[in-house]
Design an enzyme around this catalytic site. Structure first.
Site, PDB file in Angstrom:
ATOM      1  N   THR A  95      -3.401   5.834 -20.561  1.00 45.74           N
ATOM      2  CA  THR A  95      -3.665   5.880 -22.101  1.00 45.74           C
ATOM      3  C   THR A  95      -3.773   4.237 -22.327  1.00 45.74           C
ATOM      4  O   THR A  95      -2.730   3.330 -22.227  1.00 45.74           O
ATOM      5  CB  THR A  95      -2.254   6.249 -23.047  1.00 45.74           C
ATOM      6  OG1 THR A  95      -2.135   7.630 -22.478  1.00 45.74           O
ATOM      7  CG2 THR A  95      -2.532   6.251 -24.301  1.00 45.74           C
ATOM      8  N   LYS A 170      -6.785  10.009 -27.847  1.00 47.59           N
ATOM      9  CA  LYS A 170      -5.586  10.003 -27.289  1.00 47.59           C
ATOM     10  C   LYS A 170      -4.526   9.211 -28.193  1.00 47.59           C
ATOM     11  O   LYS A 170      -3.470   9.528 -28.613  1.00 47.59           O
ATOM     12  CB  LYS A 170      -5.627   9.397 -25.931  1.00 47.59           C
ATOM     13  CG  LYS A 170      -4.183   9.226 -25.290  1.00 47.59           C
ATOM     14  CD  LYS A 170      -3.547  10.577 -25.089  1.00 47.59           C
ATOM     15  CE  LYS A 170      -2.218  10.031 -24.439  1.00 47.59           C
ATOM     16  NZ  LYS A 170      -1.238  11.401 -24.780  1.00 47.59           N
ATOM     17  N   LYS A 238       3.798   1.581 -26.840  1.00 48.42           N
ATOM     18  CA  LYS A 238       2.700   0.887 -26.769  1.00 48.42           C
ATOM     19  C   LYS A 238       1.596   1.909 -27.547  1.00 48.42           C
ATOM     20  O   LYS A 238       0.498   1.341 -28.221  1.00 48.42           O
ATOM     21  CB  LYS A 238       2.245   0.950 -25.237  1.00 48.42           C
ATOM     22  CG  LYS A 238       1.000   0.719 -24.679  1.00 48.42           C
ATOM     23  CD  LYS A 238       0.229   1.761 -24.080  1.00 48.42           C
ATOM     24  CE  LYS A 238       1.056   2.605 -23.129  1.00 48.42           C
ATOM     25  NZ  LYS A 238       0.146   3.913 -22.629  1.00 48.42           N
TER      26      LYS A 238
END
Ligand SMILES: NC(=O)C1=CN([C@@H]2O[C@H](COP(=O)(O)OP(=O)(O)OC[C@H]3O[C@@H](n4cnc5c(N)ncnc54)[C@H](OP(=O)(O)O)[C@@H]3O)[C@@H](O)[C@H]2O)C=CC1
Ligand SMILES: O=CC(=O)O
EC number: 1.1.1.79
Length: 289
Positions: A95, A170, A238
């Site tokens: 990701t 995502k 994150k």
């Protein structure tokens, strides 16, 4: 089919083990090489650098922690770029943000290789069970050639067009998940502080329109203050940070996500980054003490 696999963390270990179980020949590399030992027991071969894996395999999958790791594995000494060439495919399932993915795509295709980004939705258990949701974009032919592997790793693979679209999708999915986890945490803490049973709250939520596998799966352990890491909190933070940057770029106001990000940051500052992201409830408790 022979594939290379770079990155044997929570997800990479489960995904590469699955590929081995389904008859793929897998060559692995991990920064901490000792983590390859368990995979060797399941039949994997090991290389000492990403470049060696690329040299050996026509297709290589990566599953790394964040943009910094994804870039380092491609561009640093002994990295992917040293051996990528025409006829080879690189599939990064980490990701990351679209900018990172575009940089990697440019470098790989500049050397004649092909690139697909394929971040996944689904955590440790779906990875172990081959039930991930794959959000792919990039080289369509490479995507199609990767379907036998994607079918082992996931329950559904989406092809979303140009590089960057998989990364963006995502981040949006995970921004929603992180915001939901915060609202859920506040509810559990509020129930408890109001003298109500947070276990009863779980039963009530499960019977109504808000029932979902995340509340059902994480709620009971959250009520016991137990957070074994499936999706590490530092990675969820994150993802919030990168999703907020995407919001900045597109001038989309996201106050709910911004508040959720603050709670994840707080949880990291409390030393909870390596626990499951549901440990954010500890930051909610902390702010009310
Ligand atoms: N866990 C989950 O539920 C999910 C995670 N993801 C995403 O998948 C990715 C991997 O997650 P997960 O497996 O949980 O993470 P882990 O933290 O368990 O594993 C991270 C991996 O990245 C490697 N790594 C970190 N920094 C570097 C670096 N500078 N150079 C080379 N390798 C590096 C680690 O190597 P080392 O062992 O040496 O530290 C390890 O193999 C992340 O992008 C995450 O956001 C997506 C869906 C679900
Ligand atoms: O990225 C995490 C997940 O559960 O999906």
């Amino acid at each position: 089919m022979e594939v290379g696999f770079l990155g044997l963390g929570i997800m990479g270990k489960a995904m590469s083990t699955n590929l081995l179980k389904h008859g793929f020949k897998v060559t692995v590399w991990n920064r901490t090489l000792s983590k390859c030992d368990e995979l060797v027991e399941h039949g994997a071969s090991v290389c000492e650098s990403p470049a060696e894996v690329i040299k050996k395999c026509k297709y290589t999958i990566a599953m790394l922690s964040d943009p910094c790791a994804a870039l380092s594995v491609v561009f640093d000494k002994g990295g992917v770029l040293e051996q990528i060439c025409e006829g080879k495919g690189y599939i990064d399932m980490s990701t990351v943000d679209a900018e990172t993915s575009l940089k990697i795509n440019e470098a790989i295709t500049g050397k004649g290789g092909r690139f697909v980004e394929g971040p996944v939705s689904g955590s440790k258990k779906p990875a172990e069970d081959g039930q991930l949701i794959i959000l792919a974009a990039g080289d369509k032919a490479l995507f199609e050639e990767s379907i036998p592997a994607f079918d082992v790793l996931g329950k559904r693979s989406f092809f979303l067009g140009q590089v960057g679209n998989g990364a963006k999708m995502k981040l949006i999915v995970n921004m929603i998940m992180g915001s939901m986890m915060n609202a859920f945490s506040e509810g559990l803490v509020l129930a408890d502080k109001s003298g109500l049973s947070s276990d009863t709250l779980l039963d009530i939520l499960d019977l109504g329109a808000m029932t979902n596998p995340m509340f059902k799966g994480k709620g009971p352990s959250m009520n016991k203050s137990s957070y074994p890491p499936a999706f590490p909190l530092k990675h969820q933070q994150k993802d919030m940070r990168l999703a907020l940057a995407l919001g900045d770029e597109n001038a989309v106001s996201m106050p709910v996500a911004a508040a959720a990000n603050e709670a994840f940051k707080k949880a990291r500052s409390l030393g909870l980054g390596d626990l499951d992201f549901s440990a954010v409830i500890e930051a909610v408790k902390f702010s009310r003490e």
